[in-house]
Enzyme design. Structure first.
Site, PDB file in Angstrom:
ATOM      1  N   TYR A 117     -42.529  81.823 137.753  1.00  0.00           N
ATOM      2  CA  TYR A 117     -42.587  80.596 138.564  1.00  0.00           C
ATOM      3  C   TYR A 117     -43.537  80.780 139.750  1.00  0.00           C
ATOM      4  CZ  TYR A 117     -40.838  77.436 142.247  1.00  0.00           C
ATOM      5  OH  TYR A 117     -40.726  76.526 143.282  1.00  0.00           O
ATOM      6  N   PHE A 146     -44.886  67.085 143.607  1.00  0.00           N
ATOM      7  CA  PHE A 146     -43.641  67.858 143.677  1.00  0.00           C
ATOM      8  C   PHE A 146     -43.024  68.066 142.298  1.00  0.00           C
ATOM      9  CE2 PHE A 146     -41.827  68.371 148.134  1.00  0.00           C
ATOM     10  CZ  PHE A 146     -43.057  68.324 148.747  1.00  0.00           C
ATOM     11  N   GLY A 147     -43.616  67.538 141.240  1.00  0.00           N
ATOM     12  CA  GLY A 147     -43.023  67.656 139.905  1.00  0.00           C
ATOM     13  C   GLY A 147     -43.258  69.024 139.296  1.00  0.00           C
ATOM     14  N   GLY A 148     -42.374  69.417 138.394  1.00  0.00           N
ATOM     15  CA  GLY A 148     -42.543  70.663 137.646  1.00  0.00           C
ATOM     16  C   GLY A 148     -41.253  71.464 137.618  1.00  0.00           C
ATOM     17  N   ASP A 176     -41.697  60.884 137.187  1.00  0.00           N
ATOM     18  CA  ASP A 176     -40.972  62.078 136.751  1.00  0.00           C
ATOM     19  C   ASP A 176     -40.886  62.006 135.225  1.00  0.00           C
ATOM     20  OD1 ASP A 176     -38.870  64.040 138.575  1.00  0.00           O
ATOM     21  OD2 ASP A 176     -38.678  64.118 136.392  1.00  0.00           O
TER      22      ASP A 176
HETATM   23  P1  NAI Z   1     -36.264  69.776 141.227  1.00  0.00           P
HETATM   24  O1  NAI Z   1     -36.178  70.705 140.070  1.00  0.00           O
HETATM   25  O2  NAI Z   1     -34.996  69.149 141.716  1.00  0.00           O
HETATM   26  O3  NAI Z   1     -37.321  68.630 140.923  1.00  0.00           O
HETATM   27  C1  NAI Z   1     -38.452  68.825 140.122  1.00  0.00           C
HETATM   28  C2  NAI Z   1     -38.668  67.599 139.289  1.00  0.00           C
HETATM   29  O4  NAI Z   1     -39.795  67.827 138.443  1.00  0.00           O
HETATM   30  C3  NAI Z   1     -37.481  67.253 138.381  1.00  0.00           C
HETATM   31  O5  NAI Z   1     -37.002  65.949 138.627  1.00  0.00           O
HETATM   32  C4  NAI Z   1     -38.043  67.404 136.981  1.00  0.00           C
HETATM   33  O6  NAI Z   1     -37.509  66.446 136.060  1.00  0.00           O
HETATM   34  C5  NAI Z   1     -39.532  67.207 137.206  1.00  0.00           C
HETATM   35  N1  NAI Z   1     -40.299  67.798 136.109  1.00  0.00           N
HETATM   36  C6  NAI Z   1     -40.078  68.982 135.477  1.00  0.00           C
HETATM   37  N2  NAI Z   1     -40.914  69.126 134.434  1.00  0.00           N
HETATM   38  C7  NAI Z   1     -41.689  68.019 134.415  1.00  0.00           C
HETATM   39  C8  NAI Z   1     -42.735  67.564 133.570  1.00  0.00           C
HETATM   40  N3  NAI Z   1     -43.146  68.279 132.501  1.00  0.00           N
HETATM   41  N4  NAI Z   1     -43.301  66.369 133.836  1.00  0.00           N
HETATM   42  C9  NAI Z   1     -42.897  65.633 134.903  1.00  0.00           C
HETATM   43  N5  NAI Z   1     -41.907  65.986 135.727  1.00  0.00           N
HETATM   44  C10 NAI Z   1     -41.305  67.179 135.490  1.00  0.00           C
HETATM   45  O7  NAI Z   1     -36.959  70.604 142.419  1.00  0.00           O
HETATM   46  P2  NAI Z   1     -36.997  70.276 143.986  1.00  0.00           P
HETATM   47  O8  NAI Z   1     -36.061  71.198 144.660  1.00  0.00           O
HETATM   48  O9  NAI Z   1     -36.900  68.834 144.207  1.00  0.00           O
HETATM   49  O10 NAI Z   1     -38.470  70.790 144.338  1.00  0.00           O
HETATM   50  C11 NAI Z   1     -39.578  69.907 144.294  1.00  0.00           C
HETATM   51  C12 NAI Z   1     -40.851  70.744 144.308  1.00  0.00           C
HETATM   52  O11 NAI Z   1     -40.872  71.571 145.458  1.00  0.00           O
HETATM   53  C13 NAI Z   1     -40.989  71.659 143.100  1.00  0.00           C
HETATM   54  O12 NAI Z   1     -42.349  71.696 142.717  1.00  0.00           O
HETATM   55  C14 NAI Z   1     -40.556  73.003 143.630  1.00  0.00           C
HETATM   56  O13 NAI Z   1     -41.191  74.060 142.915  1.00  0.00           O
HETATM   57  C15 NAI Z   1     -41.028  72.922 145.075  1.00  0.00           C
HETATM   58  N6  NAI Z   1     -40.227  73.754 145.965  1.00  0.00           N
HETATM   59  C16 NAI Z   1     -38.953  73.390 146.304  1.00  0.00           C
HETATM   60  C17 NAI Z   1     -38.206  74.175 147.150  1.00  0.00           C
HETATM   61  C18 NAI Z   1     -36.851  73.782 147.615  1.00  0.00           C
HETATM   62  O14 NAI Z   1     -36.290  74.519 148.423  1.00  0.00           O
HETATM   63  N7  NAI Z   1     -36.271  72.671 147.161  1.00  0.00           N
HETATM   64  C19 NAI Z   1     -38.751  75.444 147.675  1.00  0.00           C
HETATM   65  C20 NAI Z   1     -40.109  75.720 147.251  1.00  0.00           C
HETATM   66  C21 NAI Z   1     -40.812  74.898 146.426  1.00  0.00           C
HETATM   67  C1  15L Z   2     -38.046  77.549 145.404  1.00  0.00           C
HETATM   68  O1  15L Z   2     -39.246  77.637 145.163  1.00  0.00           O
HETATM   69  C2  15L Z   2     -37.158  76.733 144.552  1.00  0.00           C
HETATM   70  O2  15L Z   2     -37.795  75.574 144.088  1.00  0.00           O
HETATM   71  C3  15L Z   2     -35.860  76.355 145.231  1.00  0.00           C
HETATM   72  O3  15L Z   2     -34.939  75.876 144.250  1.00  0.00           O
HETATM   73  C4  15L Z   2     -35.263  77.558 145.960  1.00  0.00           C
HETATM   74  O4  15L Z   2     -34.944  78.562 145.029  1.00  0.00           O
HETATM   75  C5  15L Z   2     -36.279  78.078 146.966  1.00  0.00           C
HETATM   76  O5  15L Z   2     -37.520  78.363 146.345  1.00  0.00           O
HETATM   77  C6  15L Z   2     -35.817  79.342 147.677  1.00  0.00           C
HETATM   78  O6  15L Z   2     -36.546  80.328 147.652  1.00  0.00           O
HETATM   79  O7  15L Z   2     -34.733  79.310 148.276  1.00  0.00           O
END
Ligand code: NAI
Ligand code: 15L
Length: 268
Positions: A140, A75-77, A37
């Site tokens: 996004y 999963f990063g970003g 990360d």
């Molecule tokens: P989160 O925001 O908690 O975790 C994303 C991680 O990516 C963070 O720890 C952040 O520091 C890291 N990151 C951001 N910019 C970076 C960079 N330049 N280099 C390296 N790392 C970087 O998000 P979450 O909820 O854990 O989601 C994980 C993945 O799943 C994301 O890609 C998100 O778009 C995707 N996702 C999540 C959903 C959800 O319901 N949690 C729904 C749809 C997609």
């Molecule tokens: C996503 O893509 C996001 O990463 C998460 O934080 C939620 O917003 C999710 O979609 C959602 O649509 O509920």
């Protein structure tokens, strides 16, 4: 189900909400788990873990990060709506750097965290599948469309396989009425990742990530070969969620699959 574990799996986004959940849950799938990360990560707790702090926007650093891994769970970003300029480095350059590094290091399988926001402008009364034309709802969502297209290209051109997970809402519980449809439990997410890692010959597969909720908008017929069979259901949370005031008839959270993302920004 038992599998021959991978030798070394890479998880990006390891300091994030899902990354922290997956850190424990991926251990049965691999001999060594490399966690990365841009943000600080809890130190390695066993010799099974490797910690690498890395900015996905840094091509050289990502190249080094990917050395020696068999598969990548990317999963990063940036995970919510932001100005395009903030998304560009982590999500657009980042996904390209991951695939380029995979090509150079001979990595053959990537699990890409796409999102329901690639189709968020469909209405909640529409039913779609993985072949439905994408309708991104945000900058996004656009970045996740790009990621899916990179995955498609790298399979056609270089044979690198990807499962693109169009995750709904993966949190401990659904937070609102929309999420009663989009909720993906952590157990079902783990099962989906397990199927995505170990199913042979996935090419580029797109799969929607939702639990077995009463009303789901997404049909996974084109990903049937994965054998993804969610077990959880959001109904257990309905009574609690429906105590919230009902959104107005024209509230994006009630109209669109992508909810509030359709109305976020612009940012200038
Ligand atoms: P989160 O925001 O908690 O975790 C994303 C991680 O990516 C963070 O720890 C952040 O520091 C890291 N990151 C951001 N910019 C970076 C960079 N330049 N280099 C390296 N790392 C970087 O998000 P979450 O909820 O854990 O989601 C994980 C993945 O799943 C994301 O890609 C998100 O778009 C995707 N996702 C999540 C959903 C959800 O319901 N949690 C729904 C749809 C997609
Ligand atoms: C996503 O893509 C996001 O990463 C998460 O934080 C939620 O917003 C999710 O979609 C959602 O649509 O509920």
């Amino acid at each position: 189900m038992t599998h021959t574990p991978f030798k070394r799996l890479l998880l990006t986004g390891a300091a994030g909400g899902l990354g922290k959940v997956l850190r424990e849950r991926l251990k049965g799938f691999t001999e060594v788990l490399r966690l990365s990360d841009i943000s600080p990560i809890e130190p390695a707790s066993t010799a099974q873990e490797e910690i690498v702090q890395c900015d996905l926007a840094d091509k050289t650093a990502v190249h080094d990060l990917v050395a020696g891994v068999d598969a990548i769970i990317h999963f990063g970003g940036v995970s919510t709506e932001h100005a395009f300029e903030d998304i560009l480095g982590p999500n657009i350059c980042g996904v390209f750097h991951i695939y380029e590094a995979a090509r150079k290091h001979g990595v053959k399988r990537i699990i890409f965290a796409s999102s329901n926001h690639v189709i968020g402008f469909y209405r909640q009364d529409e039913r779609i599948d993985a072949h439905s034309q994408r309708r991104p709802d945000s900058y996004y969502g656009l970045s996740k469309c790009y990621g899916e297209d990179v995955a498609s290209f790298y399979f056609d051109r270089y044979g690198i396989e990807t499962v693109s997970l169009r995750i709904g809402s993966s949190f401990p519980e659904p937070a609102n009425r929309r999420m009663l449809s989009t909720w993906l439990s952590y157990d079902d997410l783990t099962h989906l990742i397990e199927r995505s890692l170990f199913t042979p010959d996935v090419g580029h597969t797109v799969v929607y990530g939702a639990s077995a909720n009463r009303e789901v908008w997404w049909d996974n017929r084109h990903a049937a070969h994965l054998g993804f069979q969610p077990k959880d259901c959001s109904e257990q949370f309905r009574a609690q969620v429906e105590k919230q005031p009902a959104p107005a008839a024209d509230d994006p959270n009630r109209v669109y699959q992508g909810g509030a993302f359709v109305a976020a920004g612009p940012f200038d």
